[in-house]
Design an enzyme around this catalytic site. Structure first.
Site, PDB file in Angstrom:
ATOM      1  N   ASN A  13      33.286  60.107  27.879  1.00 26.83           N
ATOM      2  CA  ASN A  13      33.860  59.678  26.600  1.00 26.83           C
ATOM      3  C   ASN A  13      34.731  58.457  26.903  1.00 26.83           C
ATOM      4  O   ASN A  13      35.807  58.586  27.463  1.00 26.83           O
ATOM      5  CB  ASN A  13      34.712  60.821  26.015  1.00 26.83           C
ATOM      6  CG  ASN A  13      35.454  60.408  24.751  1.00 26.83           C
ATOM      7  OD1 ASN A  13      35.157  59.364  24.162  1.00 26.83           O
ATOM      8  ND2 ASN A  13      36.413  61.217  24.334  1.00 26.83           N
ATOM      9  N   LYS A  15      36.328  56.748  24.905  1.00 27.92           N
ATOM     10  CA  LYS A  15      37.416  56.604  23.920  1.00 27.92           C
ATOM     11  C   LYS A  15      37.462  55.139  23.455  1.00 27.92           C
ATOM     12  O   LYS A  15      36.404  54.521  23.326  1.00 27.92           O
ATOM     13  CB  LYS A  15      38.749  57.041  24.524  1.00 27.92           C
ATOM     14  CG  LYS A  15      38.663  58.415  25.171  1.00 27.92           C
ATOM     15  CD  LYS A  15      39.998  59.037  25.397  1.00 27.92           C
ATOM     16  CE  LYS A  15      39.820  60.337  26.155  1.00 27.92           C
ATOM     17  NZ  LYS A  15      40.964  61.181  26.128  1.00 27.92           N
ATOM     18  N   HIS A  99      36.873  65.890  18.202  1.00 27.76           N
ATOM     19  CA  HIS A  99      37.709  65.692  19.396  1.00 27.76           C
ATOM     20  C   HIS A  99      39.176  65.879  18.998  1.00 27.76           C
ATOM     21  O   HIS A  99      39.579  65.512  17.889  1.00 27.76           O
ATOM     22  CB  HIS A  99      37.478  64.281  19.953  1.00 27.76           C
ATOM     23  CG  HIS A  99      38.078  64.082  21.307  1.00 27.76           C
ATOM     24  ND1 HIS A  99      39.415  63.854  21.480  1.00 27.76           N
ATOM     25  CD2 HIS A  99      37.531  64.112  22.542  1.00 27.76           C
ATOM     26  CE1 HIS A  99      39.668  63.744  22.777  1.00 27.76           C
ATOM     27  NE2 HIS A  99      38.537  63.898  23.451  1.00 27.76           N
ATOM     28  N   GLU A 101      41.741  64.309  19.664  1.00 27.89           N
ATOM     29  CA  GLU A 101      42.440  63.079  19.252  1.00 27.89           C
ATOM     30  C   GLU A 101      42.124  62.738  17.800  1.00 27.89           C
ATOM     31  O   GLU A 101      42.975  62.196  17.087  1.00 27.89           O
ATOM     32  CB  GLU A 101      42.059  61.927  20.199  1.00 27.89           C
ATOM     33  CG  GLU A 101      42.707  62.118  21.565  1.00 27.89           C
ATOM     34  CD  GLU A 101      41.978  61.451  22.724  1.00 27.89           C
ATOM     35  OE1 GLU A 101      41.097  60.607  22.480  1.00 27.89           O
ATOM     36  OE2 GLU A 101      42.302  61.794  23.877  1.00 27.89           O
ATOM     37  N   GLU A 171      37.978  72.015  25.281  1.00 29.68           N
ATOM     38  CA  GLU A 171      38.922  71.008  25.747  1.00 29.68           C
ATOM     39  C   GLU A 171      40.346  71.432  25.398  1.00 29.68           C
ATOM     40  O   GLU A 171      40.838  71.123  24.298  1.00 29.68           O
ATOM     41  CB  GLU A 171      38.619  69.670  25.072  1.00 29.68           C
ATOM     42  CG  GLU A 171      37.272  69.101  25.420  1.00 29.68           C
ATOM     43  CD  GLU A 171      37.310  67.584  25.475  1.00 29.68           C
ATOM     44  OE1 GLU A 171      36.957  67.044  26.501  1.00 29.68           O
ATOM     45  OE2 GLU A 171      37.735  66.962  24.486  1.00 29.68           O
ATOM     46  N   GLY A 177      43.732  64.036  29.260  1.00 28.36           N
ATOM     47  CA  GLY A 177      44.429  62.801  29.617  1.00 28.36           C
ATOM     48  C   GLY A 177      45.782  63.021  30.270  1.00 28.36           C
ATOM     49  O   GLY A 177      46.569  62.084  30.408  1.00 28.36           O
ATOM     50  N   SER A 217      40.890  66.318  31.914  1.00 29.58           N
ATOM     51  CA  SER A 217      41.234  65.827  33.256  1.00 29.58           C
ATOM     52  C   SER A 217      40.238  66.277  34.327  1.00 29.58           C
ATOM     53  O   SER A 217      40.620  66.536  35.461  1.00 29.58           O
ATOM     54  CB  SER A 217      42.666  66.234  33.624  1.00 29.58           C
ATOM     55  OG  SER A 217      43.583  65.652  32.714  1.00 29.58           O
ATOM     56  N   GLY A 238      36.823  61.979  30.052  1.00 34.31           N
ATOM     57  CA  GLY A 238      37.428  60.762  29.515  1.00 34.31           C
ATOM     58  C   GLY A 238      37.693  59.766  30.629  1.00 34.31           C
ATOM     59  O   GLY A 238      36.805  59.029  31.058  1.00 34.31           O
ATOM     60  N   GLY A 239      38.931  59.772  31.133  1.00 32.61           N
ATOM     61  CA  GLY A 239      39.386  58.776  32.108  1.00 32.61           C
ATOM     62  C   GLY A 239      38.418  58.514  33.246  1.00 32.61           C
ATOM     63  O   GLY A 239      38.088  57.354  33.540  1.00 32.61           O
TER      64      GLY A 239
END
Ligand code: PEP
Length: 257
Positions: A13, A15, A99, A101, A171, A177, A217, A238-239
């Site tokens: 993802n 983002k 999600h 967020e 999640e 994150g 994470s 993500g990251g």
């Protein structure tokens, strides 16, 4: 993971990262880093404006493309929105729905999540439905109650034929994150619980075939242990998905013998 019964999916993802002009170099790196023989399907969920470049270049790296959101409405006067039909027309296969967020910053509710899931399924898209508890809910012992509600609300009105296309991503909000990954046992336990909810709605055969991912994470160091859990069928990342070397290692972890 249980490759015998379900699709293993490693989904990145991006983002609101990665410019359209950066995708080609990313895809080139992934092509050289990831060998051809793979047990899992790799997906990148990219910002809308990256989708065209993604479909062109990521395909060469054997990566499917997904979006990060879509409108619950089919078409019309909804300025700034993107419909599922537009995604399908481009050739997009997956779409992240709900999600945390989006729930947190863009007021998405369980009702809109359900509308989006059904709209995606009606078009033949594969929704990656995100659920997860907050830190406070976990502390209060409300994780299962919250997950139970979120999963049932998201899948309301989804029939037995459609559930085959649904991917669930557990999640925990406190892990996204933050660098605070859930332990493999914590994640495995909630994923097992999610499968029990699917079983109670759709029966054992469809529950066994549903891919349930973990996200929060996940990285090249903890992926192996997380994916060793029998009910974790991949990851939403993500990251670490932004760095080809890291993402490639997570894909390798999903290809462990
Ligand atoms: C996510 O975006 O869904 C996510 C899990 O992010 P991160 O891997 O950075 O925690």
């Amino acid at each position: 993971m249980n490759r015998k019964y379900r699709r293993i999916i490693i989904a990145g993802n991006y983002k609101m990262n990665m410019l359209p002009g950066e995708i080609r170099a990313y895809a080139e790196s992934m092509k050289t880093l990831v060998p051809r023989a793979r047990w899992c399907e790799t997906v990148i969920c990219a910002p809308f404006v990256d989708l065209t470049a993604g479909l062109k270049y990521l395909k060469e790296a054997r990566i499917s493309v997904g979006a990060q959101n879509m409108s619950e409405y089919p078409r019309g006067a909804y300025t700034g929105e993107v419909s599922g039909e537009m995604l399908r027309d481009l050739g997009v296969k997956y779409v992240i729905i709900g999600h945390s967020e989006r729930r947190q910053y863009f007021n998405e509710t369980d009702l809109t999540v359900n509308e989006k899931v059904r709209a995606a399924l009606d078009l033949g898209l594969h929704p990656i439905v995100c659920v997860g508890e907050s830190e406070k809910q976990r502390e209060l012992g409300l994780t299962e109650a919250h997950i139970n509600y979120q999963v049932r609300a998201a899948l309301s009105g989804v029939n037995e034929e459609q559930i085959r296309k649904v991917v669930i991503a557990y999640e925990p909000i406190w892990a996204i994150g933050t660098g605070n990954t859930a332990t493999a046992e914590q994640a495995g336990e909630v994923n097992r619980y999610i499968r029990s909810i699917i079983r109670s709605i759709y029966g054992a055969r469809l529950a066994r075939a549903t891919s349930i991912l973990y996200g929060g994470s996940m990285n090249e160091k903890n992926a192996f242990e997380l994916l060793a859990q029998p009910d974790i069928d991949g990851g939403l990342i993500g990251g670490a998905s932004l760095v080809p070397e890291k993402f490639a290692k997570i894909i390798m972890a999903a290809n462990q013998e």
